[in-house]
Design a protein around this motif. Sequence first.
Motif, short mmCIF file in Angstrom:
data_model
loop_
_atom_site.label_atom_id
_atom_site.label_comp_id
_atom_site.label_asym_id
_atom_site.label_seq_id
_atom_site.Cartn_x
_atom_site.Cartn_y
_atom_site.Cartn_z
N ASP A 73 0.80 -1.23 0.00
CA ASP A 73 0.00 0.00 0.00
C ASP A 73 0.83 1.28 0.00
N LYS A 74 2.13 1.16 0.25
CA LYS A 74 2.99 2.35 0.23
C LYS A 74 3.96 2.33 -0.94
N MET A 75 3.59 1.62 -2.00
CA MET A 75 4.49 1.50 -3.15
C MET A 75 4.75 2.86 -3.81
N ASP A 76 3.74 3.71 -3.91
CA ASP A 76 3.94 5.03 -4.55
C ASP A 76 4.98 5.85 -3.77
N GLU A 77 4.86 5.82 -2.45
CA GLU A 77 5.83 6.52 -1.60
C GLU A 77 7.22 5.93 -1.77
N MET A 78 7.30 4.61 -1.87
CA MET A 78 8.57 3.93 -2.04
C MET A 78 9.21 4.29 -3.37
N VAL A 79 8.41 4.32 -4.42
CA VAL A 79 8.91 4.71 -5.75
C VAL A 79 9.46 6.12 -5.72
N GLU A 80 8.72 7.04 -5.13
CA GLU A 80 9.16 8.44 -5.06
C GLU A 80 10.48 8.57 -4.31
N THR A 81 10.60 7.84 -3.21
CA THR A 81 11.85 7.88 -2.43
C THR A 81 13.01 7.32 -3.24
N MET A 82 12.76 6.24 -3.95
CA MET A 82 13.83 5.62 -4.73
C MET A 82 14.27 6.53 -5.87
N VAL A 83 13.33 7.21 -6.51
CA VAL A 83 13.68 8.15 -7.59
C VAL A 83 14.62 9.22 -7.05
N GLN A 84 14.33 9.71 -5.85
CA GLN A 84 15.18 10.74 -5.24
C GLN A 84 16.57 10.18 -4.92
N GLY A 88 18.13 10.88 -10.71
CA GLY A 88 18.04 10.99 -12.15
C GLY A 88 18.57 9.80 -12.93
N LYS A 89 19.16 8.83 -12.25
CA LYS A 89 19.71 7.67 -12.94
C LYS A 89 18.65 6.64 -13.29
N MET A 90 17.48 6.74 -12.63
CA MET A 90 16.37 5.84 -12.92
C MET A 90 15.07 6.63 -12.91
N SER A 91 14.21 6.37 -13.88
CA SER A 91 12.90 7.03 -13.93
C SER A 91 11.97 6.36 -12.91
N ALA A 92 10.79 6.98 -12.71
CA ALA A 92 9.80 6.39 -11.81
C ALA A 92 9.38 5.01 -12.30
N GLU A 93 9.26 4.86 -13.61
CA GLU A 93 8.88 3.56 -14.18
C GLU A 93 9.97 2.51 -13.93
N ASP A 94 11.22 2.95 -14.09
CA ASP A 94 12.34 2.05 -13.83
C ASP A 94 12.36 1.60 -12.36
N CYS A 95 12.13 2.56 -11.48
CA CYS A 95 12.14 2.25 -10.04
C CYS A 95 11.00 1.31 -9.68
N LEU A 99 11.40 -2.38 -8.03
CA LEU A 99 10.84 -2.65 -6.71
C LEU A 99 9.88 -3.84 -6.69
N LEU A 100 9.56 -4.35 -7.84
CA LEU A 100 8.77 -5.58 -7.89
C LEU A 100 9.64 -6.81 -7.60
N ALA A 133 21.93 -2.41 -2.29
CA ALA A 133 22.44 -1.82 -1.06
C ALA A 133 23.31 -0.60 -1.35
N LEU A 134 24.17 -0.70 -2.35
CA LEU A 134 25.04 0.42 -2.72
C LEU A 134 24.23 1.58 -3.28
N GLN A 135 23.20 1.28 -4.05
CA GLN A 135 22.40 2.32 -4.70
C GLN A 135 21.45 3.03 -3.74
N LEU A 136 20.95 2.30 -2.74
CA LEU A 136 19.87 2.84 -1.91
C LEU A 136 20.29 3.11 -0.46
N VAL A 137 20.91 2.15 0.18
CA VAL A 137 21.37 2.34 1.57
C VAL A 137 22.70 3.08 1.59
N LYS A 138 23.56 2.73 0.65
CA LYS A 138 24.85 3.40 0.41
C LYS A 138 25.85 3.16 1.54
#
Length: 333
Positions: A73-84, A88-95, A99-100, A133-138
């Motif tokens: 139920d929070k996938m939209d929020e997760m996508v938005e966070t991942m885009v940030q 710019g290296k991944m679009s919302a569609e890519d993210c 995330l699937l 992990a490198l891309q998101l948690v860093k």
Amino acid sequence: MFENLVEILKANPRKIVYTEGSDARILESAARLKKDGFLTPILIGNVEEVKAAAAKGNFDIEGLEIIDPLTYDKMDEMVETMVQLRKGKMSAEDCRAALLKGNYFGTMLVKMGVADSLLGGATYSTADTVRPALQLVKTKKGAHLVSSAMILVKEGCETLCMGDCAINISYEDDKDKEGNVTFTGAQKLAEVAVETAKTAKAFGIDPKVAMLSFSTKGSGKGGTVDLSREATKIAKELAPEFAIDGEMQFDAAVSPVVGQLKFPGSSVAGYANTFIFPCIEASNIGYKIAARLGGYAAYGPILQGLNAPINDLSRGCNAEEVYVMSIITAALV
């Protein structure tokens, strides 16, 4: 050793997310953790498929949280966070597509605070666990690379630590576009040494760190001798609180007679319990020799340098290894 980690978890309730929720080995570990009550698993996957796999194996996971990326139920929020995070290296569609997949979805659950730690790799490759992990948690502040350590345990023997056995193939200089060296291979290996010493200490080992080579105190030339020698100097400067010495051969590291003959006066030579290898060929072969011929149980790889505890399983792991790695991962938060 593991009893101490369990006590940490009993005092600090934590959640661990499994990226492969329908895998029988994962389910067996999750059921065992549920029964033990000191660590809460979260399973990723289709709810019905996970429950069916648990029923088939007679694993009691009743009451455990199962999250399906398709219905989260929070996938939209997760996508938005991942885009940030991807800047710019991944679009919302890519993210959204990424995330699937359990590896990306689970990593974002850690990033967003839903889980404290992650364990994956029962079916994913090491790269598929480390990349998100490198891309998101860093990497954590001050870290220049991710590395790994193996903990080796044998009844009646001292617990040992080895690094890096899984991530860094070799240690090359980093250069900018003009060809100037920005971070040397020796600095990388020194960072691995310090991080591995910290991991060893977390497992109750008083680290005596040997920087391994086919040379002891200048007896050989070529290959990675200069790398290990220079890394030793840097590691000592980075962490003077640890006993670190090198470069030295393995016999000099573990035999007091040989060590003090080849490297007189060293506080590490002959007494080492934490071993730093100059390349992945040596380290991977080394820990597997200890496991297969020496009778040590090898736990890991334990990833080092990340902002959150995320660890990788061997695809050939069994349920006991999943269980122990779950405790290790969550206790190191």
